[in-house]
Design a protein around this motif. Structure first.
Motif, PDB file in Angstrom:
ATOM      1  N   VAL A  59      23.948   8.271  29.687  1.00  0.00           N
ATOM      2  CA  VAL A  59      24.773   6.962  29.605  1.00  0.00           C
ATOM      3  C   VAL A  59      24.604   6.134  30.274  1.00  0.00           C
ATOM      4  CG1 VAL A  59      27.284   6.323  29.055  1.00  0.00           C
ATOM      5  CG2 VAL A  59      26.221   8.425  27.548  1.00  0.00           C
ATOM      6  N   HIS A  60      24.775   7.023  31.653  1.00  0.00           N
ATOM      7  CA  HIS A  60      25.120   6.742  32.417  1.00  0.00           C
ATOM      8  C   HIS A  60      23.823   5.846  33.066  1.00  0.00           C
ATOM      9  CE1 HIS A  60      25.794   4.962  36.897  1.00  0.00           C
ATOM     10  NE2 HIS A  60      24.031   5.750  37.432  1.00  0.00           N
ATOM     11  N   GLY A  61      22.364   6.466  32.796  1.00  0.00           N
ATOM     12  CA  GLY A  61      21.235   5.800  33.289  1.00  0.00           C
ATOM     13  C   GLY A  61      21.147   5.189  31.726  1.00  0.00           C
ATOM     14  N   GLN A  62      21.126   5.118  30.829  1.00  0.00           N
ATOM     15  CA  GLN A  62      20.796   3.560  29.432  1.00  0.00           C
ATOM     16  C   GLN A  62      22.014   2.722  30.944  1.00  0.00           C
ATOM     17  OE1 GLN A  62      22.884   5.886  26.454  1.00  0.00           O
ATOM     18  NE2 GLN A  62      21.282   6.454  25.898  1.00  0.00           N
ATOM     19  N   GLN A  63      23.386   2.220  31.019  1.00  0.00           N
ATOM     20  CA  GLN A  63      23.678   1.271  31.813  1.00  0.00           C
ATOM     21  C   GLN A  63      22.244   0.807  32.512  1.00  0.00           C
ATOM     22  OE1 GLN A  63      26.314   0.334  29.860  1.00  0.00           O
ATOM     23  NE2 GLN A  63      26.152   1.321  27.980  1.00  0.00           N
ATOM     24  N   GLN A  64      22.249   1.530  33.297  1.00  0.00           N
ATOM     25  CA  GLN A  64      21.852   0.933  34.246  1.00  0.00           C
ATOM     26  C   GLN A  64      20.232   0.943  33.740  1.00  0.00           C
ATOM     27  OE1 GLN A  64      24.018   1.201  36.722  1.00  0.00           O
ATOM     28  NE2 GLN A  64      21.847   1.049  38.163  1.00  0.00           N
ATOM     29  N   ALA A  65      19.980   1.463  32.774  1.00  0.00           N
ATOM     30  CA  ALA A  65      18.145   0.540  32.328  1.00  0.00           C
ATOM     31  C   ALA A  65      18.516  -1.036  31.982  1.00  0.00           C
ATOM     32  CB  ALA A  65      18.131   2.126  31.433  1.00  0.00           C
ATOM     33  N   PHE A  66      19.659  -0.930  30.793  1.00  0.00           N
ATOM     34  CA  PHE A  66      20.329  -2.291  30.769  1.00  0.00           C
ATOM     35  C   PHE A  66      20.024  -3.579  31.905  1.00  0.00           C
ATOM     36  CE2 PHE A  66      22.216  -0.352  26.243  1.00  0.00           C
ATOM     37  CZ  PHE A  66      21.721  -1.456  25.686  1.00  0.00           C
ATOM     38  N   LYS A  67      20.241  -3.130  33.031  1.00  0.00           N
ATOM     39  CA  LYS A  67      20.809  -3.554  34.025  1.00  0.00           C
ATOM     40  C   LYS A  67      19.478  -4.344  34.642  1.00  0.00           C
ATOM     41  CE  LYS A  67      25.658  -2.100  35.364  1.00  0.00           C
ATOM     42  NZ  LYS A  67      25.929  -1.449  36.790  1.00  0.00           N
ATOM     43  N   ASN A  68      18.543  -3.095  34.520  1.00  0.00           N
ATOM     44  CA  ASN A  68      17.666  -3.199  35.077  1.00  0.00           C
ATOM     45  C   ASN A  68      16.663  -3.978  33.896  1.00  0.00           C
ATOM     46  OD1 ASN A  68      17.857  -2.896  37.231  1.00  0.00           O
ATOM     47  ND2 ASN A  68      17.394  -0.204  36.878  1.00  0.00           N
ATOM     48  N   ASN A  69      16.606  -3.941  32.533  1.00  0.00           N
ATOM     49  CA  ASN A  69      15.914  -4.873  31.570  1.00  0.00           C
ATOM     50  C   ASN A  69      14.751  -4.042  31.585  1.00  0.00           C
ATOM     51  OD1 ASN A  69      15.625  -6.628  29.145  1.00  0.00           O
ATOM     52  ND2 ASN A  69      13.561  -7.461  30.778  1.00  0.00           N
ATOM     53  N   ASP A  70      15.310  -2.440  31.592  1.00  0.00           N
ATOM     54  CA  ASP A  70      14.240  -1.466  30.961  1.00  0.00           C
ATOM     55  C   ASP A  70      14.441  -0.877  29.619  1.00  0.00           C
ATOM     56  OD1 ASP A  70      13.001  -1.414  33.930  1.00  0.00           O
ATOM     57  OD2 ASP A  70      14.284   0.466  34.477  1.00  0.00           O
ATOM     58  N   ILE A  71      15.139  -0.609  29.059  1.00  0.00           N
ATOM     59  CA  ILE A  71      15.893  -0.590  27.681  1.00  0.00           C
ATOM     60  C   ILE A  71      16.181  -2.138  27.011  1.00  0.00           C
ATOM     61  CG2 ILE A  71      15.631   1.859  27.913  1.00  0.00           C
ATOM     62  CD1 ILE A  71      18.635   1.633  27.263  1.00  0.00           C
ATOM     63  N   ASP A  72      15.756  -2.076  24.837  1.00  0.00           N
ATOM     64  CA  ASP A  72      16.398  -2.691  24.275  1.00  0.00           C
ATOM     65  C   ASP A  72      17.266  -1.969  23.457  1.00  0.00           C
ATOM     66  OD1 ASP A  72      14.148  -4.943  25.025  1.00  0.00           O
ATOM     67  OD2 ASP A  72      12.357  -3.411  23.981  1.00  0.00           O
ATOM     68  N   ILE A  73      17.620  -1.271  23.515  1.00  0.00           N
ATOM     69  CA  ILE A  73      18.950  -0.556  22.780  1.00  0.00           C
ATOM     70  C   ILE A  73      18.903   0.927  22.692  1.00  0.00           C
ATOM     71  CG2 ILE A  73      16.524   0.008  20.780  1.00  0.00           C
ATOM     72  CD1 ILE A  73      19.439  -0.409  18.925  1.00  0.00           C
ATOM     73  N   ALA A  74      20.383   1.095  22.966  1.00  0.00           N
ATOM     74  CA  ALA A  74      20.780   2.182  23.738  1.00  0.00           C
ATOM     75  C   ALA A  74      20.885   3.175  22.082  1.00  0.00           C
ATOM     76  CB  ALA A  74      21.535   2.720  24.541  1.00  0.00           C
ATOM     77  N   LEU A  75      21.201   4.378  21.715  1.00  0.00           N
ATOM     78  CA  LEU A  75      21.936   5.311  21.215  1.00  0.00           C
ATOM     79  C   LEU A  75      22.641   6.557  22.024  1.00  0.00           C
ATOM     80  CD1 LEU A  75      19.006   6.446  18.981  1.00  0.00           C
ATOM     81  CD2 LEU A  75      20.733   4.050  18.706  1.00  0.00           C
ATOM     82  N   THR A  76      23.677   6.053  21.961  1.00  0.00           N
ATOM     83  CA  THR A  76      24.595   6.410  23.253  1.00  0.00           C
ATOM     84  C   THR A  76      26.112   6.866  22.895  1.00  0.00           C
ATOM     85  OG1 THR A  76      24.917   6.089  25.258  1.00  0.00           O
ATOM     86  CG2 THR A  76      25.189   4.013  23.758  1.00  0.00           C
ATOM     87  N   SER A  77      26.516   6.818  23.843  1.00  0.00           N
ATOM     88  CA  SER A  77      28.678   7.409  23.522  1.00  0.00           C
ATOM     89  C   SER A  77      29.134   6.081  24.280  1.00  0.00           C
ATOM     90  CB  SER A  77      28.674   8.406  24.531  1.00  0.00           C
ATOM     91  OG  SER A  77      28.624   9.824  23.691  1.00  0.00           O
ATOM     92  N   PRO A  78      30.121   5.345  23.456  1.00  0.00           N
ATOM     93  CA  PRO A  78      30.702   3.939  23.810  1.00  0.00           C
ATOM     94  C   PRO A  78      31.433   4.141  25.237  1.00  0.00           C
ATOM     95  CG  PRO A  78      32.020   5.083  22.330  1.00  0.00           C
ATOM     96  CD  PRO A  78      30.859   6.619  21.908  1.00  0.00           C
TER      97      PRO A  78
END
Length: 235
Positions: A59-78
């Motif tokens: 989850v932490h990695g996904q939030q960082q990826a959003f900030k860095n514009n490295d992912i478009d969508i996350a399947l994650t825990s809220p």
């Protein structure tokens, strides 16, 4: 020249409609492994010109990826509303529940369910707080509901490491039911019968502006949601 102009115009049209381009999906492997491959395969059949990249992230990695514009969508825990970026939209995919993870030689592996309070004196292994704050808080809520003050002996950064530590006899794990989909021949999974805490898996994505390739994948998720929920049901 005319042919090149037509080709360029057609490419722009495809990208604008989500028929071409890229789609970068961050996902939690334990929570998505039994539905994501078929979902991506189906999406690729209907959108063959969209390049899909899958990134296994916490989850932490996904939030960082959003900030860095490295992912478009996350399947994650809220995450908490206070930490949630305003531009991310969140949609529920399914709800999971906690299970106990026991070493294979534990004397309670054959019982159908266990009250968490029975194991109150055991050392517990839970997923690292910094990697998934929401899951960690839900874990503490489960202990609180059972009247247990846990001795947390370890907080691994991955669910696979949690299984290794439990299998090595370092403690009792508590984790979402989906952890059973990971590879382990040294652990047993037992239902908890004195707490009921829902663990949501959600899709998160930027919706203003909405990426056309994300829109097509979100629509497919909505179409397949009931099927996914049946597939991952702990029951």
């Amino acid at each position: 020249m005319i042919a090149l102009q037509k080709s360029a115009t057609e490419k722009v049209r495809r990208v604008a409609k989500g028929e071409a381009g890229q789609l970068r999906i961050g996902y939690i492997s334990s929570a998505c492994s039994n539905f994501l491959p078929d979902l991506v395969r189906q999406h690729s059949v209907s959108h063959p010109n969209v390049q899909v990249t899958l990134l296994d992230l916490t989850v932490h990695g996904q939030q960082q990826a959003f900030k860095n514009n490295d992912i478009d969508i996350a399947l994650t825990s809220p995450i908490s509303d206070a930490a949630q970026p305003m531009e991310l939209k969140t949609e529920l995919i399914y709800n999971d529940e906690f299970v106990l993870v026991l070493p294979q030689d534990h004397h309670l592996t054959k019982v159908p369910s266990i009250a968490l309070i029975v194991l109150r004196d055991s050392p517990f292994i839970v997923f690292k707080r910094e990697e998934a704050v929401g899951l960690y808080e839900q874990t503490l809520n489960a202990f609180k509901a059972a009247g247990v003050t846990p001795l947390i002996s370890s907080q691994p950064r991955s669910m696979q490491t949690l299984l290794v530590e439990v299998g090595a006899g370092l403690g009792i794990g508590i984790a979402p039911h989906c952890i059973k989909r990971l590879v382990s021949n040294t652990c047993a999974f037992v239902k908890i019968n004195d707490v009921s805490v829902s663990i949501p898996l959600v899709a998160q994505y930027k919706h203003s502006p909405m990426n056309p390739t994300v829109s097509s994948f979100v629509n497919l998720l909505a179409e397949r949601k009931s099927e996914i929920q049946r597939l991952v049901s702990p029951q």
